[in-house]
Design a protein around this motif. Structure first.
Motif, mmCIF file in Angstrom:
data_model
loop_
_atom_site.group_PDB
_atom_site.id
_atom_site.type_symbol
_atom_site.label_atom_id
_atom_site.label_comp_id
_atom_site.label_asym_id
_atom_site.label_seq_id
_atom_site.Cartn_x
_atom_site.Cartn_y
_atom_site.Cartn_z
ATOM 1 N N ASP A 1 0.741 -1.158 -0.058
ATOM 2 C CA ASP A 1 0.132 0.065 0.219
ATOM 3 C C ASP A 1 0.854 1.403 -0.049
ATOM 4 O O ASP A 1 0.703 2.088 -0.661
ATOM 5 N N LEU A 2 1.729 1.273 1.256
ATOM 6 C CA LEU A 2 2.743 2.557 1.118
ATOM 7 C C LEU A 2 3.777 2.137 0.167
ATOM 8 O O LEU A 2 4.422 1.304 0.488
ATOM 9 N N ASN A 3 4.088 3.355 -0.451
ATOM 10 C CA ASN A 3 5.106 3.020 -1.515
ATOM 11 C C ASN A 3 5.507 4.315 -2.430
ATOM 12 O O ASN A 3 5.078 5.349 -1.895
ATOM 13 N N ALA A 4 6.698 4.165 -3.207
ATOM 14 C CA ALA A 4 7.198 5.233 -3.921
ATOM 15 C C ALA A 4 7.973 4.859 -5.155
ATOM 16 O O ALA A 4 8.175 3.710 -5.306
ATOM 17 N N TYR A 5 8.126 5.619 -5.973
ATOM 18 C CA TYR A 5 8.880 5.289 -7.081
ATOM 19 C C TYR A 5 9.827 6.567 -7.640
ATOM 20 O O TYR A 5 9.284 7.774 -7.539
ATOM 21 N N THR A 6 10.980 6.276 -8.149
ATOM 22 C CA THR A 6 11.579 7.438 -8.737
ATOM 23 C C THR A 6 12.100 6.797 -10.060
ATOM 24 O O THR A 6 12.436 5.875 -10.418
ATOM 25 N N SER A 7 11.914 8.015 -10.999
ATOM 26 C CA SER A 7 12.428 7.759 -12.354
ATOM 27 C C SER A 7 13.405 8.748 -12.945
ATOM 28 O O SER A 7 13.965 9.809 -12.087
ATOM 29 N N PHE A 8 13.408 8.824 -14.213
ATOM 30 C CA PHE A 8 14.270 9.853 -14.692
ATOM 31 C C PHE A 8 13.972 11.365 -14.307
ATOM 32 O O PHE A 8 14.449 12.092 -14.045
ATOM 33 N N ASP A 9 12.611 11.550 -14.639
ATOM 34 C CA ASP A 9 11.892 12.867 -14.468
ATOM 35 C C ASP A 9 11.169 13.339 -13.414
ATOM 36 O O ASP A 9 10.798 14.263 -13.167
ATOM 37 N N GLU A 10 10.852 12.167 -12.487
ATOM 38 C CA GLU A 10 9.683 12.544 -11.394
ATOM 39 C C GLU A 10 10.382 11.459 -10.092
ATOM 40 O O GLU A 10 10.714 10.493 -10.450
ATOM 41 N N THR A 11 9.622 11.993 -9.021
ATOM 42 C CA THR A 11 9.572 10.908 -7.899
ATOM 43 C C THR A 11 7.950 11.131 -7.371
ATOM 44 O O THR A 11 7.734 12.341 -7.266
ATOM 45 N N VAL A 12 7.418 10.176 -7.262
ATOM 46 C CA VAL A 12 6.125 9.974 -6.697
ATOM 47 C C VAL A 12 5.900 9.045 -5.529
ATOM 48 O O VAL A 12 6.498 7.859 -5.577
ATOM 49 N N TYR A 13 5.229 9.743 -4.474
ATOM 50 C CA TYR A 13 4.988 8.972 -3.286
ATOM 51 C C TYR A 13 3.530 8.644 -3.193
ATOM 52 O O TYR A 13 2.551 9.357 -3.508
ATOM 53 N N ILE A 14 3.191 7.357 -2.560
ATOM 54 C CA ILE A 14 2.112 6.737 -2.542
ATOM 55 C C ILE A 14 1.477 6.449 -1.246
ATOM 56 O O ILE A 14 2.090 5.587 -0.734
ATOM 57 N N LEU A 15 0.448 6.944 -0.738
ATOM 58 C CA LEU A 15 -0.179 6.721 0.596
ATOM 59 C C LEU A 15 -1.761 6.658 0.587
ATOM 60 O O LEU A 15 -2.355 7.666 0.292
ATOM 61 N N PRO A 16 -2.053 5.330 0.545
ATOM 62 C CA PRO A 16 -3.692 5.283 1.180
ATOM 63 C C PRO A 16 -3.931 5.438 2.449
ATOM 64 O O PRO A 16 -3.247 5.253 3.214
ATOM 65 N N ILE A 17 -4.855 6.282 2.805
ATOM 66 C CA ILE A 17 -5.306 6.399 4.253
ATOM 67 C C ILE A 17 -6.804 6.449 4.606
ATOM 68 O O ILE A 17 -7.562 6.697 3.791
ATOM 69 N N PRO A 18 -7.212 5.789 5.583
ATOM 70 C CA PRO A 18 -8.439 5.952 5.890
ATOM 71 C C PRO A 18 -9.075 7.408 5.958
ATOM 72 O O PRO A 18 -8.332 8.386 6.699
ATOM 73 N N SER A 19 -10.271 7.455 5.581
ATOM 74 C CA SER A 19 -10.873 8.721 5.680
ATOM 75 C C SER A 19 -12.141 8.938 6.461
ATOM 76 O O SER A 19 -12.705 10.071 6.832
ATOM 77 N N ASP A 20 -12.356 7.981 7.215
ATOM 78 C CA ASP A 20 -13.365 7.922 8.529
ATOM 79 C C ASP A 20 -12.976 8.115 9.801
ATOM 80 O O ASP A 20 -13.839 8.178 10.641
ATOM 81 N N ASP A 21 -11.686 8.245 9.944
ATOM 82 C CA ASP A 21 -11.115 8.818 11.638
ATOM 83 C C ASP A 21 -10.437 9.932 11.241
ATOM 84 O O ASP A 21 -9.338 10.047 10.405
ATOM 85 N N PRO A 22 -10.625 11.082 11.881
ATOM 86 C CA PRO A 22 -10.227 12.525 11.819
ATOM 87 C C PRO A 22 -8.920 12.310 12.116
ATOM 88 O O PRO A 22 -7.763 13.003 11.508
ATOM 89 N N GLU A 23 -8.497 11.592 13.064
ATOM 90 C CA GLU A 23 -7.000 11.487 13.522
ATOM 91 C C GLU A 23 -6.262 10.719 12.387
ATOM 92 O O GLU A 23 -4.888 11.267 12.274
ATOM 93 N N LYS A 24 -6.711 9.851 12.042
ATOM 94 C CA LYS A 24 -5.936 9.008 10.881
ATOM 95 C C LYS A 24 -5.635 9.926 9.653
ATOM 96 O O LYS A 24 -4.571 9.909 9.042
ATOM 97 N N LEU A 25 -6.840 10.561 9.306
ATOM 98 C CA LEU A 25 -6.729 11.407 8.177
ATOM 99 C C LEU A 25 -5.878 12.395 8.198
ATOM 100 O O LEU A 25 -4.992 12.931 7.280
#
Length: 944
Positions: free
Chosen positions: A120-144
């Motif tokens: 689920d939690l991940n990231a990737y780096t290529s020649f031109d960009e870096t992208v971070y991936i994060l899915p998160i619960p939206s039904d809990d204000p603290e977790k959000l």
């Protein structure tokens, strides 16, 4: 289009390649639209005062979840010589200490709320960009809130302590080690030609071993401070939360980041033109596969798709790709195929600034020139004669059908499938008009696209300058290597060859020419707990349906009957094991695979039969409108599978080409040798396929046994899950399933008699010249099946994976990845299988094996901590909450319950069973089954 490796391109082509490729129409519409491509009104796009861009969309699938992305418009192309590999290293460092999350705290926290590192939690780096991936619960204000805090920290709050940097060097060096091998060595030869004269040729994101070992702390800090800044960033938030809340979160967390003072210009690096044809030929003793690639780079720089005219041009280009690939597919299925697979496409290169037309083929080791000739010839055929109207009509139908499916499912698309288009819009200016606009606009545009303008594209695609031809493959005794002279000579031969026009043969319009006499439905039983209905047909077959609203335009299909290969004699099994995969290559009802491809134009349905170890099976899917076609195909696979020696020989030829040098690859060789060792004395062990085994495959016997296996439809259980019309399914079941012969055979599979040794064994395989090792530790034991034991074993695998990552990766820095897995299956006999696997350096094998087994002993002695148990439980519950609202989950669960004689209603008690799972139960299975009797397999480099 994104920058793609050959592998990525192969995968994308399988799924209807690029933006707008799955668009087509044969209808007339309103006036042809003009102007700019709009932005989807469902997405809110904004920019903060500091320059950060954001995209927000409310999307309710899956429930209670938001997909967050941080896109940084900088990658390895921005590195200085001293910083090579540090764009990717910086990606790692964002998981190793930030202002609000000390080292390991971030991963630890996310695991506690059910977010898995890597999956689920991940990231990737290529020649031109870096992208971070994060899915998160939206039904809990603290977790959000913490989710947004995490991506804010990634943007500007990484601590980059010296201790953390030094600790991560080993992990990244292990990732670099994983990439060593034949492909990496051959890429060193081909990349400088592919990216001739550009910075991309020497800025691979992984960097170099020397630099990763020796860069200074300031080198990585300088990269971070220079390129991680708001004017080069975008935040994407898509999920089950109102737009206003997500926008406020973004403003709260990112507005306070100061704009960069005197920012370094973000350069756009060019891919220079060249007049000559560049040829790169690379071979390696460990290369498993042979490939040829012809690239025609555009003379001008790539321009973004901005206007409706641009969009129309992309439709024309992608129709071209569909047409040429249909022809290459026919060639692949011909009597003497020149390649294992071949395809062409127009799209991006590694460089953002340059697009190219490419034709690629995978061939046999000695068939590179033949494969190259084939793809050059097909391009030349189009250049001389163009395409034909019938081809274009079919392509438009198919593309429109695919687009219509997406349109119909527009309110059921998962958030994780939406975020990518917004990242691409930010990084590459790809349009984001939304599926409604694409569907309606394509219907208006597509009818006006003519065969002439599609055919004419080849003249823009193909040219003598900016051409690069690469060949990669094995190096072995007796194999004559292709030379640059051979390649250049071949080009001239094709240009001057006598090439005949393509012949487009028509196919019939009906799949079943003689409609069978229908059967009847004897009884219908409803399971209110699961929401399923099961019909028993007059021939004994059963059909279970579950109507869902998870997708509007999807019906999944599976079927099975007990028996399979277990009912073959030892001799029959060995003679047919590698022939079975070629049976369906002959087609059905007198239609070849090429004929079927034409017949299926505009239809969304597929079915594949198979004979597995303990069952005969079907697997497929359909759009609801094409469900009858699916049922007809099933009927014909029972009654009218073609027998075609030519088609089977074509299959064998492709398989031999694919397998020819497979065992030169150390990983494949290791798997093969390990399986052989563990199956000593097993008379039914077939091992890895080889060219020699393919030559020995008995087609006649395989076809005869197939007819036996599918002679009795009465012991099959069919499943359909999705947007099914129950009355329609009942009618199709009577017409096409109940009409099949039922012989009341009531077959059952024969359990395996062979048992692997339950004793300690160390097995070392020496293969490969790179300093790479692979470790597999496996326990296997026959025990009675018990659902609680199964869950405890699965949980033990999850817990041990957490501990192994902490120990072997974070503490020792000795691995990039490590995993443990435990299963308990009832087929063919109830047995525990538990394994630990990881790659590492040869010098660290003994130390890391001891450390891994040490973590096992800790669990056996001290048990599982409450924190780790809570992480596993939360991961299970979060995953089940999403899975239970997918068609795939239901069809697989229903099928498995039936196959393993498990009460299917038990799946509804999953949450209760997870919550009841105790640390003591996990410790107990570890103590009981992870004993001293394990199989330790180790891949080591060849001894000098």
């Amino acid at each position: 289009m994104r920058k793609l490796t050959t592998l990525c391109v192969c995968l994308l082509l399988t799924c209807n390649l690029a933006f707008a490729q799955n668009k087509g129409d044969l209808q007339t519409g309103n006036a042809i639209p003009t102007g700019e491509i709009p932005v989807d009104p469902n997405v809110k796009v904004g920019k903060l005062a500091n320059g950060l861009t954001y995209y927000i969309q409310n999307n309710g699938k899956p429930e209670d979840k938001v997909e967050l992305r941080l896109a940084v418009n900088a990658g390895s192309i921005m590195e200085t010589d001293r910083q090579q590999g540090l764009a990717h290293f910086m990606e790692h460092m964002n998981f190793n200490g930030t202002k609000n999350f000390e080292k390991n705290d971030l991963v630890d926290y996310l695991q506690s709320i059910g977010v898995k590192f890597g999956a689920d939690l991940n990231a990737y780096t290529s020649f031109d960009e870096t992208v971070y991936i994060l899915p998160i619960p939206s039904d809990d204000p603290e977790k959000l809130e913490k989710g947004f805090q995490i991506i804010e920290d990634w943007a500007h709050n990484t601590t980059l302590s010296e201790e953390a940097i030094d600790g991560e060097r080993g992990v990244v060096l292990e990732e670099l080690r994983l990439r060593l091998g034949a492909d990496e060595r051959m890429q060193r030869v081909t990349l400088p030609k592919i990216m001739y004269g550009s910075r991309y040729a020497d800025r691979l994101p992984i960097g170099t071993k020397e630099n990763l070992e020796n860069f200074s702390y300031d080198d990585v800090r300088d990269y971070y401070n220079t390129w991680y800044r708001p004017d080069l960033m975008a935040v994407v938030a898509v999920g089950d939360l109102d737009v206003a809340t997500m926008e406020q979160k973004i403003k709260d967390h990112f507005s306070k980041i100061p704009a960069a003072e005197n920012p370094v210009k973000r350069e756009s690096y060019q891919l220079p033109n060249h007049d000559e044809t560049l040829v790169a030929i690379a071979s390696d003793k460990e290369a498993a596969f042979s490939r040829v690639n012809v690239m025609y780079k555009d003379r001008r720089n790539a321009e973004p798709v901005k206007t409706i005219e641009d969009y129309r041009e992309s439709l024309v280009r992608n129709l071209f790709s569909t047409l040429i690939n249909n022809r290459l597919g026919e060639l692949r299925n011909s009597a003497n195929p020149p390649f294992v697979f071949g395809f062409s496409f127009y799209g991006g290169t590694f460089a953002r600034t340059k697009n190219a037309y490419q034709s690629i083929a995978q061939t046999s080791a000695d068939g590179q020139l033949e494969g190259l000739r084939a793809i050059l010839t097909e391009n030349e055929r189009v250049k001389r004669y163009g395409f034909q109207q019938g081809e274009l009509d079919r392509a438009k139908k198919s593309l429109l059908a695919q687009l219509e499916k997406q349109y119909n499912d527009r309110d059921k698309i998962e958030s994780g499938r939406l975020v990518g288009q917004y990242i691409n819009n930010y990084l590459d200016e790809e349009p984001i008009p939304g599926i409604e606009w694409e569907y309606e606009t394509t219907k208006k545009l597509l009818n006006g696209i003519t065969i002439g303008e599609v055919s004419e594209l080849i003249n823009a695609f193909i040219h003598d300058d900016n051409r690069v031809i690469t060949l990669t493959g094995p190096e072995k005794e007796g194999l004559i290597q292709v030379t640059e002279t051979d390649v250049l000579k071949l080009i001239k031969e094709v240009e001057n060859a006598d090439i005949q026009p393509y012949e487009d043969e028509a196919v019939r319009t009906s799949l079943i020419e003689k409609v069978p006499a229908p059967g009847t439905i004897v009884s219908t039983k409803e399971n209110k707990v699961l929401g399923t209905k099961t019909m028993t047909l007059s021939n004994g077959a059963t059909v279970t349906i579950k109507k869902t609203d998870f997708k509007n335009d999807e019906v999944l299909f599976q079927a099975y009957s007990p028996g399979g290969l277990s009912l073959y004699s030892d001799e029959e099994l060995l003679a047919t094991a590698f022939a079975n995969g070629g049976l369906a290559q002959a087609g059905i009802a007198g239609l070849s695979l090429t004929d079927m491809g034409k017949f299926m134009s505009g239809k969304i349905a597929n079915v594949q039969p198979s004979i597995q170890g303990f069952s005969e099976n079907f697997r497929g899917s359909a759009a609801p409108k094409d469900l009858e076609t699916l049922f007809q195909m099933v009927h014909l696979y029972f009654t009218d599978l073609n027998k075609d020696d030519e088609a089977f020989n074509s299959f064998i030829s492709k398989q031999k080409s694919f397998l020819g040098n497979l065992m030169a690859n150390p990983n494949f060789y290791f798997q093969d040798q390990t399986q052989r060792e563990r199956n000593q004395g097993n008379p039914r062990f077939t091992g890895f396929p080889t060219p020699e085994k393919m030559d020995e495959a008995d087609y006649d016997l395989a076809y005869k046994k197939y007819q036996e296996r599918f002679a009795d439809a009465g012991d099959f259980h069919f499943y359909l899950v999705g947007n099914v019309d129950e009355e329609q399914v009942a009618a199709f079941a009577k017409a096409y399933i109940a009409s099949l012969p039922g012989k009341d055979s009531n077959e059952q599979f024969v359990p395996t008699k062979f048992r692997e040794k339950d004793e300690y064994q160390k097995f070392v395989v020496n293969k490969g010249k790179d300093p790479k090792s692979l470790v597999n530790i496996t326990w296997e034991e026959e025990i009675p099946y018990d659902a609680k034991t199964e869950m405890a074993l699965n949980a033990l695998g999850e817990v041990l994976t957490i501990k192994l990552v902490e120990k072997l990766r974070e503490e020792e820095g000795g691995v990039y990845g490590v995993g443990a897995r435990g299963t308990l299956s009832k087929i063919s006999y109830s047995n525990v299988t538990f394994s630990i696997s990881f790659p590492c350096g040869p010098e660290n094998v003994d130390k890391l094996v001891a450390a891994a087994l040490g973590e096992v002993e800790k669990i056996k002695k001290d048990g599982v901590s409450a924190e780790d148990l809570a992480k596993v439980k939360e991961t299970y519950l979060v995953a089940r909450k999403e899975d239970i609202k997918t068609n795939n989950f239901w069809i697989n669960s229903l099928l498995r319950a039936d196959q393993e004689d498990i009460n299917p209603n038990e799946m509804m008690n999953y949450e209760k069973e997870v919550n009841a799972l105790t640390a003591k139960e996990i410790q107990k299975v570890a103590q009981k089954y992870l004993d001293e009797n394990y199989f330790l397999a180790i891949l080591m480099p060849e001894e000098e």
